[in-house]
Design a protein around this motif. Sequence first.
Motif, PDB file in Angstrom:
ATOM      1  N   ASP A 220      17.362  10.559  -2.406  1.00 24.61           N
ATOM      2  CA  ASP A 220      16.021  10.455  -2.955  1.00 24.61           C
ATOM      3  C   ASP A 220      15.231   9.352  -2.245  1.00 24.61           C
ATOM      4  N   PHE A 221      15.835   8.187  -2.108  1.00 20.24           N
ATOM      5  CA  PHE A 221      15.173   7.097  -1.394  1.00 20.24           C
ATOM      6  C   PHE A 221      14.858   7.508   0.036  1.00 20.24           C
ATOM      7  N   ASN A 222      15.822   8.064   0.728  1.00 21.85           N
ATOM      8  CA  ASN A 222      15.628   8.451   2.123  1.00 21.85           C
ATOM      9  C   ASN A 222      14.474   9.437   2.262  1.00 21.85           C
ATOM     10  N   HIS A 223      14.432  10.415   1.376  1.00 18.64           N
ATOM     11  CA  HIS A 223      13.368  11.424   1.428  1.00 18.64           C
ATOM     12  C   HIS A 223      11.992  10.783   1.263  1.00 18.64           C
ATOM     13  N   TRP A 224      11.819   9.979   0.227  1.00 17.27           N
ATOM     14  CA  TRP A 224      10.494   9.407  -0.042  1.00 17.27           C
ATOM     15  C   TRP A 224      10.108   8.358   0.989  1.00 17.27           C
ATOM     16  N   ALA A 225      11.077   7.630   1.518  1.00 16.52           N
ATOM     17  CA  ALA A 225      10.776   6.662   2.578  1.00 16.52           C
ATOM     18  C   ALA A 225      10.300   7.390   3.833  1.00 16.52           C
ATOM     19  N   GLN A 226      10.898   8.539   4.135  1.00 12.90           N
ATOM     20  CA  GLN A 226      10.454   9.324   5.286  1.00 12.90           C
ATOM     21  C   GLN A 226       9.072   9.928   5.052  1.00 12.90           C
ATOM     22  N   CYS A 227       8.793  10.343   3.840  1.00 12.83           N
ATOM     23  CA  CYS A 227       7.488  10.938   3.520  1.00 12.83           C
ATOM     24  C   CYS A 227       6.354   9.920   3.567  1.00 12.83           C
ATOM     25  N   LEU A 228       6.667   8.663   3.364  1.00 16.76           N
ATOM     26  CA  LEU A 228       5.642   7.625   3.262  1.00 16.76           C
ATOM     27  C   LEU A 228       4.679   7.647   4.436  1.00 16.76           C
ATOM     28  N   SER A 229       5.201   7.733   5.661  1.00 16.72           N
ATOM     29  CA  SER A 229       4.332   7.649   6.837  1.00 16.72           C
ATOM     30  C   SER A 229       3.442   8.870   7.020  1.00 16.72           C
ATOM     31  N   THR A 230       3.698   9.937   6.289  1.00 19.20           N
ATOM     32  CA  THR A 230       2.820  11.106   6.333  1.00 19.20           C
ATOM     33  C   THR A 230       1.455  10.776   5.718  1.00 19.20           C
ATOM     34  N   TYR A 231       1.451   9.895   4.723  1.00 12.73           N
ATOM     35  CA  TYR A 231       0.236   9.615   3.962  1.00 12.73           C
ATOM     36  C   TYR A 231      -0.219   8.162   4.018  1.00 12.73           C
ATOM     37  N   TRP A 232       0.686   7.256   4.442  1.00 16.01           N
ATOM     38  CA  TRP A 232       0.386   5.830   4.376  1.00 16.01           C
ATOM     39  C   TRP A 232       0.804   5.131   5.655  1.00 16.01           C
ATOM     40  N   GLU A 233       0.179   4.007   5.920  1.00 14.55           N
ATOM     41  CA  GLU A 233       0.575   3.130   7.020  1.00 14.55           C
ATOM     42  C   GLU A 233       1.068   1.828   6.397  1.00 14.55           C
ATOM     43  N   PRO A 234       2.380   1.768   6.138  1.00 13.11           N
ATOM     44  CA  PRO A 234       2.922   0.564   5.500  1.00 13.11           C
ATOM     45  C   PRO A 234       2.804  -0.639   6.435  1.00 13.11           C
ATOM     46  N   SER A 235       2.803  -1.814   5.846  1.00 12.89           N
ATOM     47  CA  SER A 235       2.756  -3.044   6.638  1.00 12.89           C
ATOM     48  C   SER A 235       4.068  -3.199   7.396  1.00 12.89           C
ATOM     49  N   ASN A 236       4.075  -4.083   8.362  1.00 16.05           N
ATOM     50  CA  ASN A 236       5.309  -4.357   9.108  1.00 16.05           C
ATOM     51  C   ASN A 236       6.407  -4.834   8.169  1.00 16.05           C
ATOM     52  N   THR A 237       6.056  -5.701   7.229  1.00 17.53           N
ATOM     53  CA  THR A 237       7.044  -6.209   6.274  1.00 17.53           C
ATOM     54  C   THR A 237       7.626  -5.076   5.438  1.00 17.53           C
ATOM     55  N   GLN A 238       6.781  -4.191   4.945  1.00 20.22           N
ATOM     56  CA  GLN A 238       7.252  -3.061   4.144  1.00 20.22           C
ATOM     57  C   GLN A 238       8.164  -2.154   4.969  1.00 20.22           C
ATOM     58  N   THR A 239       7.761  -1.886   6.199  1.00 20.98           N
ATOM     59  CA  THR A 239       8.567  -1.041   7.079  1.00 20.98           C
ATOM     60  C   THR A 239       9.930  -1.668   7.334  1.00 20.98           C
ATOM     61  N   VAL A 240       9.950  -2.958   7.604  1.00 18.38           N
ATOM     62  CA  VAL A 240      11.211  -3.667   7.856  1.00 18.38           C
ATOM     63  C   VAL A 240      12.112  -3.605   6.627  1.00 18.38           C
ATOM     64  N   GLN A 241      11.548  -3.842   5.439  1.00 14.16           N
ATOM     65  CA  GLN A 241      12.368  -3.847   4.222  1.00 14.16           C
ATOM     66  C   GLN A 241      12.930  -2.459   3.920  1.00 14.16           C
ATOM     67  N   LEU A 242      12.129  -1.413   4.096  1.00  9.10           N
ATOM     68  CA  LEU A 242      12.631  -0.054   3.886  1.00  9.10           C
ATOM     69  C   LEU A 242      13.723   0.276   4.899  1.00  9.10           C
ATOM     70  N   LYS A 243      13.530  -0.139   6.132  1.00  9.31           N
ATOM     71  CA  LYS A 243      14.517   0.131   7.182  1.00  9.31           C
ATOM     72  C   LYS A 243      15.826  -0.603   6.911  1.00  9.31           C
TER      73      LYS A 243
END
Length: 162
Positions: free
Chosen positions: A54-77
Motif C-alpha cells: 500500500d505504501f509503495n503504491h501510493w508513494a509511486q502515485c504521488l509524482s503523478t499529481y504532486w512535486e514533493p520537496s527534496n526532503t519529502q522525496t528523501v524520507q519516502l525513499k
Amino acid sequence: MERTSSSDPEAEARGDRVLEHLHHSLQLLASPAQAQLSHFPAGWVVLTDEMALDFNHWAQCLSTYWEPSNTQTVQLKKLDDFLSAMSGSLHSAFWTDEALSSDPRWEEVRMLAKTALLSFGWTIAVPPPAQQEHGMLVDNGSYILSSHDTGSCSNTTTKERF
C-alpha cells in the motif's frame, strides 16, 4: 509541495486522494504493533505485505499529481529502500505478524514512517481500522478485493484503491 499542473478537475481530485491514501499508509506503518495487528479483519490480507504494498503504491502515485520537496522525496525513499531491503527469502521472518511486535526492524520502519509523516507536516496518529462492507474490505475509502490488487494511479474503478 506543489501540485503538478493540470486543468482537469478529476485529476486534481485523484491527486487529493493520493495524498490522503499516502498519509493513511504512512500512519499505519508508524502505528504501534497492536494497532497494526487490529487494522484489518482477520483473514483478509497478509498484514505486513499489505502495509508495504500500500505504501509503495501510493508513494509511486504521488509524482503523478504532486512535486514533493527534496526532503519529502528523501524520507519516502528511505522508507521504501528499507522495506525493499527486507524482501526475499533471507528476511521471511520479518514479514510475519509476530515480527511486528518482536522484530526491532519494525521499530525502524515505524521511525522512518514517522519521519516521512513529519516531512509532509502530517499528524502521527493511528488510522481508523478497515471495515468489511458488501464482501469487500474498505480501508480509508480504498476498496480492497485481494491482498495484491494495487490499482492504478490514473483511473477510479471500484477494483482500484481510489
